[in-house]
Design an enzyme around this catalytic site. Structure first.
Site: not given
Ligand code: PGA
Length: 243
Positions: A92, A164, A170, A206, A228
């Site tokens: 991650h 990602e 986030g 997000s 989140g």
């Molecule tokens: P997010 O996080 O949905 O808050 O953007 C995704 C993640 O970090 O795996």
């Protein structure tokens, strides 16, 4: 065409106190599950024991690169397996950036996971600078190659890939569908072309109750990782019901 969503992975990160987590789990086990979609919940290590229900699968947010022994503070893949953990998040971007995890560590974590039959969920993605310099595809291919080359052939097909874009995590900002579709296809074509692998590719960054309808129009997606938005059980239910 709506894609066949096979995975919804909830990354709870370092959130919730004990009582809140008990309440969260109570709600989670009452979600009406769909046959073909795996709901995978990844709480903090200390709460893994609370998540023992067949309504969902259990994942960990990390795994040690070591095996049992004198490694204070570490949690090994075999310990995770003994707690019913089936999946481990590895690579991650928050681990890569905040904890300076390097490729060598990530490879070790993936190897240890396999050894204990914990399936690695491997994260790849470009940062803002790489995106602006048109380096994205090169970065993604390199991140795939670094891992796949190290994994024996017969284990490769158990990998789950998450795309990602680091700049979207986030941030409340999701890339547009054509960009996500294009990146996912690039990952799938590379895996197929170089390794003859058809690995599932998930999108994270997000995703929320408001944008999931739009994201569901991306026809080559195999699932989502939600950070989140998974912390709020009502929003998680909303997303789950839409997929
Ligand atoms: P997010 O996080 O949905 O808050 O953007 C995704 C993640 O970090 O795996």
């Amino acid at each position: 065409m709506t894609p066949k969503i096979k995975y919804l992975v909830c990354n709870l990160k370092a959130n919730k106190l004990k009582e809140e987590m008990i309440e969260y789990e109570r709600e989670l086990k009452n979600i009406k599950v769909k046959e073909d979609t795996k709901l995978i919940v990844c709480p903090s290590f200390i709460y893994l024991y609370m998540f023992q229900n067949e309504n969902y699968d259990l994942g960990s947010q990390d795994v040690s690169e070591y095996t049992e022994g004198a490694h204070t503070g570490e949690i090994t893949a075999s310990q995770l397996q003994s707690m019913g953990v089936k999946y481990a998040l590895v690579g991650h971007s928050e681990r890569r950036e905040t904890f300076k995890e390097e490729e060598k560590t990530i490879i070790n974590k993936i190897k240890k996971s396999y050894h204990s039959h914990v399936k690695p969920i491997y994260f790849i993605g470009e940062n803002e600078l790489e995106k602006n310099n048109n380096q994205t595809k090169k970065v993604l291919k390199q991140q795939l190659k670094n891992i796949i080359d190290e994994v024996p052939d017969y284990k490769r097909e158990k990998l789950i890939i998450v795309y990602e874009p680091i700049w979207a995590i986030g941030s409340g900002e999701t890339p547009d569908n054509s960009l996500i579709r294009n990146r996912i296809q690039c990952i799938k074509d590379f895996n197929k072309g170089v390794y003859e692998l058809n690995l599932p590719v998930l999108y994270g960054g997000s995703v929320n109750g408001d944008n999931v309808d739009e994201l569901l129009k991306i026809d080559n997606l195999d699932g989502f990782v939600i950070g989140g938005s998974s912390h709020n059980i009502e929003e998680l239910k909303e997303i789950y019901n839409k997929i």
